[in-house]
Design an enzyme around this catalytic site. Structure first.
Site, PDB file in Angstrom:
ATOM      1  N   TYR A 152       7.598  -8.291   3.894  1.00  0.00           N
ATOM      2  CA  TYR A 152       6.922  -9.379   3.173  1.00  0.00           C
ATOM      3  C   TYR A 152       6.221  -8.828   1.930  1.00  0.00           C
ATOM      4  O   TYR A 152       6.387  -9.349   0.816  1.00  0.00           O
ATOM      5  CB  TYR A 152       5.912 -10.070   4.086  1.00  0.00           C
ATOM      6  CG  TYR A 152       4.939 -10.953   3.349  1.00  0.00           C
ATOM      7  CD1 TYR A 152       5.364 -12.113   2.717  1.00  0.00           C
ATOM      8  CD2 TYR A 152       3.584 -10.620   3.278  1.00  0.00           C
ATOM      9  CE1 TYR A 152       4.471 -12.926   2.026  1.00  0.00           C
ATOM     10  CE2 TYR A 152       2.687 -11.420   2.592  1.00  0.00           C
ATOM     11  CZ  TYR A 152       3.138 -12.570   1.966  1.00  0.00           C
ATOM     12  OH  TYR A 152       2.248 -13.359   1.269  1.00  0.00           O
ATOM     13  N   ALA A 153       5.449  -7.757   2.110  1.00  0.00           N
ATOM     14  CA  ALA A 153       4.748  -7.157   0.975  1.00  0.00           C
ATOM     15  C   ALA A 153       5.733  -6.642  -0.064  1.00  0.00           C
ATOM     16  O   ALA A 153       5.502  -6.760  -1.276  1.00  0.00           O
ATOM     17  CB  ALA A 153       3.845  -6.026   1.459  1.00  0.00           C
TER      18      ALA A 153
END
Length: 335
Positions: A152-153
């Protein structure tokens, strides 16, 4: 202005849309109402917007190129706030392709729409998770962010780079906002503050990772929205005196800028739970557990730049924000 808000049935997106409507802007909202969490809650947020003059809704998915192209061609927004994304740090481990479709392909479609239709400014959501393995607190936009710990990051870090390329190649002003642990009314059920509230009210145990010793820069949604709108009103510009031989990770010779947006007052998770207990009137049953893979022990936002450039001034301490959220939760769910 005519403003496109993607993710308009989402937590932050719906709040941003209301504030823009309050000040007289026309808002085009895009959302696909996916089932990552309770669709009924998303629909309730959307229903509130649909009741307001000046709001136009487009049902669709950012990953659908034809839908996004038609939206830009038909509505021609002057500015864009891109908040639609597949959120959640842990869910990415099970469904990475969903993140690639929404956060990478979908964001590309937004950039192309802005490029081809003369958009004056794109503001987009990034995340504090991009700081990853960095342990130097408070997190500053001027620190490198080369070591994300979750996919996600990584997608959000990619969004920052993608936006920079469009700012450089096409002169598209782009501002990325790294959100720090947003909470408040109409929030997301997958987030800890929401699930903890539900469990405490129902008398169920709550999983408390890292034995509750995390600190988080909990930021009330009204403060976040003020920062988003403040950034939207100030299109990114090339940084004066920017040096290519000593590049600053937060600024550029292109019209591109990255800001932290948080409360700048980190709170330990145990203190947050204590405030929930007080507002609910019931003690939490805590299951103390070790830290999860990909999690970071602490977050803290340096918001000096956003304050200096936009007048951002977060003013809601958790002692005020937590009871407000609990009251909304009781009213909405009638408990």
């Amino acid at each position: 202005m005519k403003v496109l808000v993607t993710g308009s049935a989402g937590f932050i997106g719906s709040h941003v849309a209301h504030v823009l409507l309050d000040r007289g802007d026309d808002v085009i909202g895009l959302d696909n109402l996916n089932d990552y969490y309770d669709v009924g809650l998303k629909q309730a947020r959307l229903d509130r917007l649909l009741a307001r003059p000046g709001y136009t809704h487009v049902a669709g998915d950012l990953a659908d190129r034809a839908t996004v192209e038609q939206l830009f061609a038909s509505h021609r927004p002057e500015r864009v706030v891109n908040l639609a994304a597949q959120a959640g740090v842990r869910y990415a481990a099970q469904n990475p392709h969903v993140y690639a479709a929404s956060n990478l392909t979908g964001f590309l479609h937004v950039l192309e729409g802005c490029r081809h239709h003369g958009v004056q400014h794109l503001v987009f959501a990034s995340t504090s998770s991009v700081y990853g393995g960095n342990t130097a607190l408070p997190f500053s936009e001027h620190q490198p962010t080369e070591h994300p710990l979750t996919f996600y990051a990584a997608t959000k870090k990619a969004n920052e780079a993608m936006a920079h390329s469009y700012a450089h190649l096409y002169g598209l002003p782009c501002t990325g906002l790294r959100f720090f642990t947003v909470y408040g009314p109409w929030g997301r059920p997958d987030m800890a503050f929401f699930s903890f509230t539900r469990a405490i009210i129902e008398g169920r145990p709550i999983p408390v990772f890292n034995h509750g010793h995390h600190t988080r820069d909990f930021t009330y949604v009204d403060d976040i929205v003020a920062g988003v709108v403040g950034a939207l009103d100030r299109p990114a510009a090339a940084a004066a005196g920017w040096r290519g031989d000593a590049p600053d990770p937060a600024t550029s010779s292109a019209p591109w800028r990255i800001y932290n947006i948080g409360n700048a007052r980190p709170v330990q998770l145990l203190r947050y739970i204590e405030l929930l207990e007080k507002a609910i009137g019931r003690k939490a049953v805590m299951e103390l557990m070790p830290m999860q893979p990909g999690d970071v022990p602490d977050t803290a936002a340096d918001v000096t730049d956003l304050m200096a450039d936009t007048g951002y001034s977060p003013s809601t301490p958790v002692e005020v924000g937590v009871p407000r959220f609990v009251q909304w939760y009781r009213d909405y769910y009638r408990v």
